[in-house]
Write a protein that holds these residues in place. Structure first.
Motif, PDB file in Angstrom:
ATOM      1  N   ARG A  28      18.470  24.002   3.606  1.00 38.37           N
ATOM      2  CA  ARG A  28      18.135  22.581   3.653  1.00 38.37           C
ATOM      3  C   ARG A  28      19.347  21.805   3.176  1.00 38.37           C
ATOM      4  NH1 ARG A  28      13.790  21.607  -1.325  1.00 38.37           N
ATOM      5  NH2 ARG A  28      15.005  22.568  -2.974  1.00 38.37           N
ATOM      6  N   LYS A  29      19.384  20.519   3.460  1.00 38.85           N
ATOM      7  CA  LYS A  29      20.545  19.715   3.154  1.00 38.85           C
ATOM      8  C   LYS A  29      20.720  19.552   1.646  1.00 38.85           C
ATOM      9  CE  LYS A  29      20.134  17.009   7.416  1.00 38.85           C
ATOM     10  NZ  LYS A  29      19.896  15.663   7.975  1.00 38.85           N
ATOM     11  N   GLY A  30      21.982  19.533   1.211  1.00 37.14           N
ATOM     12  CA  GLY A  30      22.260  19.210  -0.173  1.00 37.14           C
ATOM     13  C   GLY A  30      21.854  17.776  -0.458  1.00 37.14           C
ATOM     14  N   ALA A  31      21.365  17.511  -1.650  1.00 31.34           N
ATOM     15  CA  ALA A  31      20.839  16.175  -1.931  1.00 31.34           C
ATOM     16  C   ALA A  31      21.109  15.800  -3.375  1.00 31.34           C
ATOM     17  CB  ALA A  31      19.352  16.119  -1.632  1.00 31.34           C
ATOM     18  N   VAL A  32      21.554  14.553  -3.587  1.00 30.50           N
ATOM     19  CA  VAL A  32      21.874  14.074  -4.925  1.00 30.50           C
ATOM     20  C   VAL A  32      21.513  12.606  -5.016  1.00 30.50           C
ATOM     21  CG1 VAL A  32      24.253  13.540  -4.250  1.00 30.50           C
ATOM     22  CG2 VAL A  32      23.715  13.902  -6.659  1.00 30.50           C
ATOM     23  N   CYS A  33      21.159  12.170  -6.227  1.00 30.93           N
ATOM     24  CA  CYS A  33      20.881  10.760  -6.475  1.00 30.93           C
ATOM     25  C   CYS A  33      21.693  10.310  -7.683  1.00 30.93           C
ATOM     26  CB  CYS A  33      19.391  10.527  -6.742  1.00 30.93           C
ATOM     27  SG  CYS A  33      18.969   8.798  -7.048  1.00 30.93           S
ATOM     28  N   ALA A  34      22.437   9.221  -7.534  1.00 31.96           N
ATOM     29  CA  ALA A  34      23.221   8.644  -8.630  1.00 31.96           C
ATOM     30  C   ALA A  34      22.428   7.516  -9.279  1.00 31.96           C
ATOM     31  CB  ALA A  34      24.550   8.120  -8.102  1.00 31.96           C
ATOM     32  N   TYR A  35      22.392   7.517 -10.612  1.00 38.21           N
ATOM     33  CA  TYR A  35      21.679   6.490 -11.374  1.00 38.21           C
ATOM     34  C   TYR A  35      22.684   5.633 -12.146  1.00 38.21           C
ATOM     35  CZ  TYR A  35      17.114   8.702 -10.633  1.00 38.21           C
ATOM     36  OH  TYR A  35      15.964   9.192 -10.076  1.00 38.21           O
ATOM     37  N   LEU A  36      22.379   4.332 -12.264  1.00 38.49           N
ATOM     38  CA  LEU A  36      23.235   3.420 -13.015  1.00 38.49           C
ATOM     39  C   LEU A  36      22.367   2.388 -13.722  1.00 38.49           C
ATOM     40  CD1 LEU A  36      26.361   3.069 -13.362  1.00 38.49           C
ATOM     41  CD2 LEU A  36      26.166   1.124 -11.800  1.00 38.49           C
ATOM     42  N   GLU A  37      22.688   2.150 -15.007  1.00 45.43           N
ATOM     43  CA  GLU A  37      21.932   1.145 -15.763  1.00 45.43           C
ATOM     44  C   GLU A  37      22.321  -0.258 -15.316  1.00 45.43           C
ATOM     45  OE1 GLU A  37      20.831   1.333 -19.846  1.00 45.43           O
ATOM     46  OE2 GLU A  37      21.596   3.384 -20.038  1.00 45.43           O
ATOM     47  N   THR A  38      21.367  -1.153 -15.450  1.00 41.80           N
ATOM     48  CA  THR A  38      21.487  -2.493 -14.887  1.00 41.80           C
ATOM     49  C   THR A  38      22.554  -3.340 -15.571  1.00 41.80           C
ATOM     50  OG1 THR A  38      19.108  -2.285 -14.548  1.00 41.80           O
ATOM     51  CG2 THR A  38      20.069  -4.439 -14.100  1.00 41.80           C
ATOM     52  N   TRP A  39      22.967  -2.986 -16.787  1.00 39.80           N
ATOM     53  CA  TRP A  39      23.981  -3.783 -17.484  1.00 39.80           C
ATOM     54  C   TRP A  39      25.410  -3.345 -17.141  1.00 39.80           C
ATOM     55  CZ3 TRP A  39      26.904  -0.418 -20.175  1.00 39.80           C
ATOM     56  CH2 TRP A  39      26.295   0.741 -20.667  1.00 39.80           C
TER      57      TRP A  39
END
Length: 951
Positions: free
Chosen positions: A445-456
């Motif tokens: 299956r495809k590699g998958a990643v999610c990047a998170y960033l705080e709103t400030w």
């Protein structure tokens, strides 16, 4: 011993090849379309043949001179190209189309361009040739006894019609509304003298497949017919026999397990420790009758993606597959055989299903069984590229990734080492995107990643635009996911129409690890210092403007997702040893991360369908299921293969697991509860409370047997604070004004608190609701907590296209004598919706409302009631029909006010529905092929104050 008795099912055949490409078909490139001819043969799609067919229609109507004109030639070419575009859009990964559907589309193309006379000529031509084929078939169809079958070695023998009838009869056994005789006769119609052996199976499978619209039970018939091919392939490879009927598998299965394990170990595909089991005992425990519970989609998915193979030959069968998984998960148990049988019975009955990595890798040489990994990226070059390397290693072994990028300094921030300025996070995210594409989990299956960033974070505005299709492509990440990590203070500023200050994290280093009131105090102090000129790199914006841009990008691109930092941290059982900096790929995991720890979670889901009756939950069975399920999940932690040391360190220290649910929508159907109702919200609350109670209890039982997890001391569990209590903590932190919560309980939580005080907990976290997309397909139930997408549609995935019909709706329509060809056509025309079909009573319209017909508030309210019992989070997709700025604003504010920790995809419905195909003719292919819903850009941006749709 292999037998040489000729039978129609005695060759080794690849069912994926059988259903899509014959042996004499040349190899095709990915995305290649194929055409199923009337005799079952499969050829490559050729647009020029469509051109010829349409041209013949013009010749018949207008004569040679007119048909040869430039106008007609141009029109014909355009019509053929449009037809090809329709099929490519439906099947971007390639697939098979029946010849009848192509002809249906030719008719539609002629009608759409106003060529009604030509279309009439074409219709008459088709009708006449259909009549001639039927006439010829009746005259030339050989008798059953004279049909010769060609075997792989080139020899021929009479078709074993008795065996064919047996296989079809077994496939239809116990199912209402299906006809073995109709399948048998239609199968014979497609045969011809000298037909290849595999084409006989193809004919039977394809015949049953086209009948799914008539009755949903034909999906089980199709799967059982497909099983005949799977059995031949696996049993021949193992040298046991060359064929076996379903009834014969009752004695075949016990004898097959041992040669299967031996062959798997010999080929280096299975772990040698599986040979240490008493394989005779385990073989006798296999239940052949459980093969018959698969839908066609479920079985084909297992075959294509999960069964172990060698040189393209799958030699696992369903019950052996589940026993292999169970053996792997029981390998550290004292009584391995008893536990393996216990685990096997749980998953093979579909009462509970383990996650995809466990199905892939349990019992193999590299048992990477964890589903999710969460990392924090440090603010230095070595650490950044080390984190990207970790992504690659984790993705290689089938892990979904969540990266916290908040610590990395923003664009324009000072770099002391070089006395230069930072380029911010975006260039690095481009590398992360390309790494996810390059490392595709071994092709499974495809590699998958999610990047998170705080709103400030000062880069937040550019972060929001990463998935746009316009702008500098070097600053775009088209293949990875993104998510906002939003503190409560920002939401309060949105409600109060206040200002919001953006900082570079190197100037405000403690904000990353703070939450709640401590975060608010520190943040306000940094704002004061910035205003006083003590901080140089910062920016002040209106909170509402940034919020609107968040929703605008979410609406336009589907990203970044909306998740809430403080809900996750204030309610975290592990806040005494760290901070949750992000969620995971699917937003249901909320675990601490730092430089030494990559958070890991191990998932599985209880099938609610098997634990509910028309009167409610079967709590006795549910308790038994959960006790075994939590044990299996805890075993994963010790058995697991860890590709990076930080993951092992974290998992062994905290031992988090995430047990969830699937089949929520089906459970509502069984109880006759509409999704959009207070009754459904109440069921979401009460069912999750029972599941939470027994899951926590199961972890305390394991703690008594195996000991508490290492970091237990000081946790909320240790303090006697359970999930319902942590919800009250969130209310105290936010203030009652900003939390609308229900605190009703029905279980004896005080007794459980006392139990925890005496034994502790084995796992830091116990519950999380994952999307369950593939394992729900395998078990044949609705995904996770999702409402029904459509009541009739074609689902496209890596295994092909599958007609999906809501069996509960069909059952009710049949009971009211409303299920007929007209109803089938109506459902196709209205894209699987029942709302505009007059003869369907309102009660059924309410019960069978589809995802976009359920008001989003019901999704949020049900999720909020679940969330109060869950120590982690849930993958919550939000479906919004006619989405605009106001609807999105209300829905996501409501999600925060109700105390949700995270949300997942926004599914917005376009103003125009998907193009409909014909509502008559080819049975299977007449259904509109509709992909999974996605965020659909509309004609305007939601931050346009002059747009009427945004008011």
């Amino acid at each position: 011993m292999q037998t040489n008795t000729p039978s129609y099912g005695s060759s080794t055949v690849n069912p994926r090849t059988e259903l899509s490409a014959k042996e004499d078909l040349p190899a095709t490139a990915p995305g290649q379309l194929r055409v199923i001819k009337r005799n079952g043969a499969v050829v490559n799609y050729d647009e020029s043949k469509i051109v010829v067919a349409i041209t013949k229609a013009y010749l018949a109507e207008e004569g040679g001179t007119a048909a040869a004109s430039a106008r007609v030639r141009e029109t014909v070419a355009k019509q053929a190209a449009q037809i090809s575009t329709i099929f490519k859009r439906r099947m971007p990964s390639g697939g098979s189309i029946h010849i009848e559907e192509i002809q249906d589309q030719v008719e539609l193309a002629l009608m759409r361009t106003g060529e009604h006379k030509v279309a009439r000529a074409y219709v008459l031509y088709r009708a006449e040739h259909t009549r001639l084929r039927e006439q010829q078939r009746s005259q030339e169809q050989p008798s059953e006894s004279t049909i010769q079958v060609t075997y792989p070695d080139g020899t021929q023998a009479p078709l074993d019609t008795q065996r064919l009838q047996t296989v079809i009869d077994e496939a239809c056994a116990g199912l209402e509304g299906v006809s073995a005789g109709a399948i048998y006769q239609e199968t014979l119609k497609n045969l011809y003298p000298g037909v290849k052996l595999e084409d006989v199976r193809t004919s039977a499978v394809m015949t049953a497949r086209t009948m799914v619209e008539q009755d949903p039970n034909y999906t089980y018939v199709t799967a059982r017919l497909l099983l005949d091919t799977l059995r031949s392939e696996a049993l021949t490879f193992l040298g046991v026999t060359d064929s076996a009927t379903q009834s014969e598998m009752n004695y075949r299965y016990p004898s097959v397990l041992k040669p299967y394990i031996e062959k798997g170990v010999e080929l280096g595909l299975l772990s040698p420790h599986l040979l240490e089991y008493d394989l005779e005992v385990l073989g006798e425990a296999l239940k052949a009758e459980r093969d018959t519970q698969f839908t066609y989609l479920g079985l084909q998915t297992l075959y294509d993606r999960y069964f172990i193979h060698s040189n393209g030959v799958r030699f696992e069968l369903p019950q052996i597959f589940y026993m292999r998984v169970a053996m792997g998960l029981a390998s550290n148990e004292e009584d391995r055989e008893a536990r393996a049988i216990e685990f096997y019975n749980l998953i093979s009955s579909f009462d509970y299903m383990v996650s995809t990595p466990q199905l892939f890798n349990s019992g193999t040489l590299r048992p990477q069984l964890s589903s999710c990994f969460l990392t924090t990226v440090p603010d230095d070059l070595h650490g950044i590229y080390s984190a990207i390397k970790d992504n690659a290693m984790l993705s290689k072994w089938a892990g979904g990734l969540g990266n916290d990028w908040t610590p990395v300094r923003a664009l324009g921030a000072h770099i002391q080492g070089t006395n230069g300025q930072s380029q911010g996070i975006v260039p690095f995210l481009k590398v992360v995107n390309d790494t996810a594409v390059a490392v595709n989990q071994g092709g499974k299956r495809k590699g998958a990643v999610c990047a998170y960033l705080e709103t400030w974070h000062l880069d937040i505005e550019e972060f929001l635009e990463l998935r746009k299709n316009t702008g500098d492509d070097r600053r775009r990440t088209h293949d990875m996911n993104t998510a906002n990590w939003i503190p409560d203070l920002f939401m309060k500023r949105v409600f109060e129409d206040g200002e919001w200050t953006l900082f570079s994290p190197n100037n405000v280093p403690d904000l990353h690890d703070l939450h709640g009131l401590a975060f608010e105090r520190a943040y306000e102090e940094y704002e004061r210092r910035a205003a006083a000129g003590e901080i140089e790199v910062y920016k002040t914006v209106r909170a509402k403007d940034l919020w609107r841009k968040m929703l605008s990008m979410l609406f336009e691109t589907g990203h970044p997702w909306v998740t809430f930092k403080d809900s996750c941290n204030v309610r975290s059982p592990q806040q005494h040893v760290g901070t949750i900096h992000s969620s995971n790929l699917c937003t249901e995991i909320t675990l601490n991360t730092n430089a030494e720890e990559i958070a890991v979670c191990n998932l599985g889901s209880v099938n609610l369908v098997n634990h509910v009756t028309d009167t409610g939950l079967d709590q006795v069975k549910l308790e038994k299921t959960i006790k075994t399920a939590v044990r299996m999940l805890d075993n994963v932690i010790d058995i697991n293969y860890y590709s990076v040391p930080q993951a092992k360190n974290s998992n062994l220290k905290h031992r988090p697991v995430g047990m969830g649910v699937m089949g929520f929508q089906d459970a509502l159907y069984i109880q006759r509860i509409p999704y959009g109702s207070d009754h459904a919200v109440k069921f979401a609350d009460e069912s999750m409370e029972v599941i939470s109670y027994h899951a926590i209890q199961a972890s305390t039982d394991l703690a008594e047997e195996r000991g508490t997890y290492e970091s237990y001391k000081g946790s909320l569990w240790d303090q006697g604070i359970l999930p319902i209590d942590s919800l009250k903590m969130l209310q105290e932190t936010r203030g009652e004004k900003y939390l609308e919560a229900d605190f009703t309980t029905t279980q004896d939580w005080d007794a459980l608190r006392q139990r925890i005080a005496s034994t502790g907990m084995r796992n830091s976290n116990v519950l999380a609701i994952a999307p369950t997309a593939t394992i729900a397909n395998i078990t044949g139930v609705s995904q996770s907590i999702e409402p029904t997408y459509q009541n009739l549609y074609v689902k496209s995935n890596l295994s092909g296209e599958f007609t999906v019909v809501n069996p509960y709706l069909i059952r009710d329509l049949k009971a009211m004598n409303l299920w007929d060809p007209v109803m089938v056509n109506d459902l196709k025309y209205y894209d699987g919706s029942v709302q505009q079909i007059d003869r369907i009573p309102q009660e059924l319209k309410d019960l069978y409302a589809t995802a976009f017909e359920v008001e989003p508030r019901w999704l949020v309210d049900a999720a909020a009631r679940r969330q109060k019992w869950i120590d982690q989070a849930q993958s919550l997709n939000l479906y919004i029909a006619g989405a605009n700025g106001k609807k999105l604003d209300i829905t996501y504010r409501m999600a925060w006010l109700r105390g949700l920790k995270t949300t997942y995809y926004l599914r917005s419905l376009a103003a125009t529905s998907t193009e409909k195909s014909t509502v008559s003719g080819s049975k299977l292919n007449a259904v509109s092929s509709t992909p999974e819903p996605a965020a659909v850009p509309q004609a305007c941006s939601i931050d346009d104050p002059d747009c009427e749709a945004c008011q």
